[in-house]
Motif scaffolding. Sequence first.
Motif, short mmCIF file in Angstrom:
data_model
loop_
_atom_site.label_atom_id
_atom_site.label_comp_id
_atom_site.label_asym_id
_atom_site.label_seq_id
_atom_site.Cartn_x
_atom_site.Cartn_y
_atom_site.Cartn_z
N GLU A 2 0.83 -1.21 0.00
CA GLU A 2 0.00 0.00 0.00
C GLU A 2 0.86 1.26 0.00
N ASP A 3 1.40 1.61 1.15
CA ASP A 3 2.16 2.84 1.26
C ASP A 3 3.61 2.59 0.88
N ALA A 4 4.04 3.20 -0.20
CA ALA A 4 5.41 3.00 -0.68
C ALA A 4 6.37 4.03 -0.12
N GLY A 5 5.89 4.93 0.70
CA GLY A 5 6.76 5.92 1.32
C GLY A 5 6.58 7.30 0.72
N PRO A 6 7.26 8.28 1.32
CA PRO A 6 7.06 9.67 0.90
C PRO A 6 7.65 10.00 -0.48
N PHE A 7 8.56 9.20 -1.00
CA PHE A 7 9.20 9.49 -2.29
C PHE A 7 8.61 8.69 -3.43
N HIS A 8 7.46 8.04 -3.18
CA HIS A 8 6.83 7.20 -4.21
C HIS A 8 5.38 7.66 -4.37
N MET A 9 5.11 8.40 -5.44
CA MET A 9 3.76 8.88 -5.68
C MET A 9 2.86 7.71 -6.08
N SER A 10 1.66 7.66 -5.53
CA SER A 10 0.74 6.58 -5.90
C SER A 10 0.13 6.86 -7.27
N TYR A 11 -0.34 5.81 -7.92
CA TYR A 11 -0.89 5.90 -9.27
C TYR A 11 -2.14 6.77 -9.29
N GLN A 12 -2.21 7.70 -10.23
CA GLN A 12 -3.32 8.64 -10.33
C GLN A 12 -4.14 8.44 -11.59
N GLY A 13 -3.78 7.49 -12.44
CA GLY A 13 -4.41 7.32 -13.74
C GLY A 13 -5.74 6.59 -13.70
N PRO A 14 -6.32 6.36 -14.88
CA PRO A 14 -7.63 5.70 -14.97
C PRO A 14 -7.54 4.21 -14.68
N ASP A 15 -8.67 3.63 -14.25
CA ASP A 15 -8.74 2.19 -14.01
C ASP A 15 -8.78 1.42 -15.31
N TYR A 16 -9.37 2.02 -16.34
CA TYR A 16 -9.52 1.35 -17.63
C TYR A 16 -9.03 2.23 -18.76
N ARG A 17 -8.53 1.59 -19.81
CA ARG A 17 -8.27 2.23 -21.10
C ARG A 17 -9.10 1.48 -22.12
#
Length: 80
Positions: free
Chosen positions: A41-56
Amino acid sequence: MEPLLCPSCKTNRTRFNLIAQQVKQVKLNPQSGSVEQEFAEDAGPFHMSYQGPDYRVQCAVCGLNENMDMFVKMAQFHKQ
């Protein structure tokens, strides 16, 4: 699900490939490219979580691969 229309070929309204994007957060070795660590889940402060769409969406006629919004907006603009 809303009606879709391919923005490239502008004829396809029925045949599409829905591509589910499954995110895996990893830390790679910079020299080899191998996975050093996977994050649940939490990758730490230097790893932004994915913000993109669930589907393409991919048009099964011409092969265009884009966000679903592009196909939905095109269908809304060119209502039959």
